[in-house]
Design an enzyme around this catalytic site. Structure first.
Site, PDB file in Angstrom:
ATOM      1  N   SER A 117       0.691  -1.227   0.010  1.00 40.50           N
ATOM      2  CA  SER A 117      -0.075  -0.131   0.003  1.00 40.50           C
ATOM      3  C   SER A 117       1.058   1.110  -0.005  1.00 40.50           C
ATOM      4  O   SER A 117       2.023   1.387   0.610  1.00 40.50           O
ATOM      5  CB  SER A 117      -0.890  -0.073   1.236  1.00 40.50           C
ATOM      6  OG  SER A 117      -1.599   1.087   1.407  1.00 40.50           O
ATOM      7  N   TYR A 141      -1.548  -0.292  10.547  1.00 39.34           N
ATOM      8  CA  TYR A 141      -1.922  -0.686   9.297  1.00 39.34           C
ATOM      9  C   TYR A 141      -0.590  -0.596   8.132  1.00 39.34           C
ATOM     10  O   TYR A 141      -0.016  -1.626   7.481  1.00 39.34           O
ATOM     11  CB  TYR A 141      -2.997   0.051   8.478  1.00 39.34           C
ATOM     12  CG  TYR A 141      -3.276  -0.408   6.947  1.00 39.34           C
ATOM     13  CD1 TYR A 141      -3.739  -1.794   6.762  1.00 39.34           C
ATOM     14  CD2 TYR A 141      -2.940   0.339   6.149  1.00 39.34           C
ATOM     15  CE1 TYR A 141      -3.757  -2.100   5.456  1.00 39.34           C
ATOM     16  CE2 TYR A 141      -2.906   0.028   4.731  1.00 39.34           C
ATOM     17  CZ  TYR A 141      -3.471  -1.258   4.463  1.00 39.34           C
ATOM     18  OH  TYR A 141      -3.665  -1.589   3.071  1.00 39.34           O
ATOM     19  N   LYS A 145       2.223  -3.477   6.534  1.00 35.09           N
ATOM     20  CA  LYS A 145       2.509  -3.694   5.160  1.00 35.09           C
ATOM     21  C   LYS A 145       3.891  -3.523   4.723  1.00 35.09           C
ATOM     22  O   LYS A 145       4.525  -4.333   3.905  1.00 35.09           O
ATOM     23  CB  LYS A 145       1.607  -2.443   4.231  1.00 35.09           C
ATOM     24  CG  LYS A 145       0.169  -2.699   4.239  1.00 35.09           C
ATOM     25  CD  LYS A 145      -0.099  -3.956   3.405  1.00 35.09           C
ATOM     26  CE  LYS A 145      -1.540  -4.513   3.442  1.00 35.09           C
ATOM     27  NZ  LYS A 145      -1.802  -5.722   2.825  1.00 35.09           N
TER      28      LYS A 145
HETATM   29  C1  WQD Z   1      -9.109  10.170   0.511  1.00 35.62           C
HETATM   30  C2  WQD Z   1      -9.221  11.732   0.966  1.00 35.62           C
HETATM   31  C3  WQD Z   1      -9.859  12.319   2.929  1.00 35.62           C
HETATM   32  C4  WQD Z   1     -14.159  11.016   2.913  1.00 35.62           C
HETATM   33  C5  WQD Z   1      -6.881   5.251   2.723  1.00 35.62           C
HETATM   34  C6  WQD Z   1      -5.548   4.591   3.344  1.00 35.62           C
HETATM   35  C7  WQD Z   1      -4.636   4.056   2.337  1.00 35.62           C
HETATM   36  C8  WQD Z   1      -5.313   3.067   1.454  1.00 35.62           C
HETATM   37  C9  WQD Z   1      -6.694   3.809   0.854  1.00 35.62           C
HETATM   38  C10 WQD Z   1      -5.502   0.769   2.099  1.00 35.62           C
HETATM   39  C11 WQD Z   1      -8.639  12.246   2.241  1.00 35.62           C
HETATM   40  C12 WQD Z   1     -10.725  12.601   2.272  1.00 35.62           C
HETATM   41  C13 WQD Z   1     -12.700  11.041   2.595  1.00 35.62           C
HETATM   42  C14 WQD Z   1     -14.974  11.903   2.917  1.00 35.62           C
HETATM   43  C15 WQD Z   1     -13.137  13.485   2.633  1.00 35.62           C
HETATM   44  N1  WQD Z   1      -5.971   1.997   2.054  1.00 35.62           N
HETATM   45  N2  WQD Z   1     -12.429  12.476   2.559  1.00 35.62           N
HETATM   46  N3  WQD Z   1     -14.392  13.318   3.181  1.00 35.62           N
HETATM   47  O1  WQD Z   1      -6.880   8.182   3.327  1.00 35.62           O
HETATM   48  O2  WQD Z   1      -6.001   8.619   1.016  1.00 35.62           O
HETATM   49  O3  WQD Z   1      -6.165   6.321   2.053  1.00 35.62           O
HETATM   50  O4  WQD Z   1      -7.358   4.320   1.891  1.00 35.62           O
HETATM   51  O5  WQD Z   1      -4.547   0.500   1.455  1.00 35.62           O
HETATM   52  O6  WQD Z   1      -3.676   3.540   2.871  1.00 35.62           O
HETATM   53  O7  WQD Z   1      -4.690   5.558   3.954  1.00 35.62           O
HETATM   54  O8  WQD Z   1      -8.426   7.396   1.504  1.00 35.62           O
HETATM   55  O9  WQD Z   1     -10.486   7.468   0.667  1.00 35.62           O
HETATM   56  O10 WQD Z   1     -10.026   7.401   2.785  1.00 35.62           O
HETATM   57  O11 WQD Z   1      -9.582   9.601   1.584  1.00 35.62           O
HETATM   58  O12 WQD Z   1     -12.720  14.798   2.457  1.00 35.62           O
HETATM   59  O13 WQD Z   1     -16.023  11.773   3.323  1.00 35.62           O
HETATM   60  O14 WQD Z   1     -10.658  12.094   0.964  1.00 35.62           O
HETATM   61  O15 WQD Z   1      -9.714  13.063   4.101  1.00 35.62           O
HETATM   62  O16 WQD Z   1      -7.923  13.553   2.088  1.00 35.62           O
HETATM   63  P1  WQD Z   1      -6.741   7.852   2.092  1.00 35.62           P
HETATM   64  P2  WQD Z   1      -9.694   7.941   1.773  1.00 35.62           P
END
Ligand code: WQD
Length: 325
Positions: A117, A141, A145
């Protein structure tokens, strides 16, 4: 070749199974069905229901199906939960991998692909993250990885196993509605949930040092991701023993949360502009892959754009949550 695909009944795993079988590879799915769904496994592909902590079942499965390569996706994957339950994450993601690798080396399997990841990078302070960017994970997490990558690499070196660690960036979309993600843990489904509840999507922070102030990510269509696994598996199958690859899987293009929320409104036909709330703790401002290495190594690059990700994810969402009334 016969590939054991752990986690093959999960959202990403089921796409990998489909891509592998469509490419003519034999697949066997190994999944504990804790979050996987048996119906995602195609007809003709054997499903073994079990844990990667079950050494005996793993050994029997590798032998009985004459497995020659493994793609390991079975893991816990929620960042927040890993902060609450680090022991569980280390047990399932690291000890589960150790048990699996032990069975793999005993059975003389030649190739091993690990689902890793972008979380291994933590808060990278670079425009494009290369595989040489220092790994400083910010959550248990991400730590599991990174530790998994070390374990795979060391085992490959010691036992002449060919290995690859694939660092996924932000995965979205579906190859078909029934394979869509059923979890509501990431931006795209979280926005869908708000819209279908008649509420405005929420943006977690608009004061980041990015062009529109919201976080920037590299979104990758799950079908492109699955095809990258096929390319990797095939390379390992013919590579010299002991080959080791570490590859980012992204598109190399940054998309902001605001851009994504606006696109989702457009594609779904809603008109609920997002509201800005406070930052979510631990979010890096920008995480965008350099996808140069995988292009050079395997000739793979993503073909599908963000609109296709949103549209295909939406078709899956509507199937699971039919409109009321
Ligand atoms: C993306 C952006 C949020 C929801 C995570 C893990 C990563 C991988 C993928 C597993 C961020 C913003 C989100 C909302 C928002 N996982 N957001 N409003 O955090 O980049 O990655 O998932 O392998 O390891 O860390 O993904 O989709 O949660 O968020 O503003 O209602 O969207 O703050 O900036 P992230 P995400």
């Amino acid at each position: 070749m016969t590939w054991l695909i752990t986690g093959g009944a999960g959202y990403i795993g089921a796409h990998v199974v489909r891509a592998m079988t469509e490419a003519g590879e034999r697949a066997v799915v190994y999944d504990d069905l804790s979050s996987g769904i048996a119906e995602r496994v195609p007809d003709g592909v054997p499903l073994v229901t079990g844990s990667t902590l079950d050494a005996d079942l793993l050994s029997r499965t590798l032998t009985e199906h004459a497995v020659t390569g493994v793609v390991h996706l079975a893991a816990k994957k929620q960042v927040g939960e890993s902060v609450e339950q680090p022991l569980r994450y280390y047990h399932e993601n690291v000890e589960g991998l150790r048990v699996l690798l032990s069975a793999v080396t005993d059975a003389g399997v030649g190739s091993f692909v690990l689902s890793s990841s972008a979380a291994v990078y933590g808060m990278p302070d670079v425009d494009l993250v290369t595989e040489e960017t220092p790994c400083l994970p910010m959550s248990p997490y991400g730590e599991t990885k990174l530790a998994g990558e070390w374990l795979v690499r060391a085992t490959g070196r010691a036992h002449g196993l060919s290995t690859a660690s694939l660092r996924y960036f932000n995965v979205a979309g579906a190859a078909s509605p029934e394979l869509a993600d059923t979890g509501v843990y990431n931006l795209v489904p979280m926005v869908f949930e708000k819209l279908t509840d008649g509420e405005a999507p929420r943006v977690f922070g608009a004061d980041y040092p990015t062009p529109d102030g919201t976080c920037v990510r590299d979104y990758i269509h799950v079908t492109d991701l699955a095809e990258a696994h096929v390319a990797t598996a095939r390379r390992l199958a013919t590579a010299p023993r002991g080959t080791d690859l570490t590859l980012n899987i992204g598109r190399g293009e940054g998309v902001s949360v605001l851009e994504m929320a606006n696109l989702i409104n457009e594609v779904t036909g809603y008109d609920l502009p997002p509201t800005v709330g406070p930052r979510r703790p631990g979010d890096p401002a920008r995480v965008v892959a350099s996808a140069d290495r995988i292009a050079a190594e395997l000739g793979w690059s993503a073909k599908r754009d963000v609109r296709e990700m949103v549209a295909s994810a939406w078709a899956g969402w509507v199937r699971l949550h039919p409109p009321r009334g």
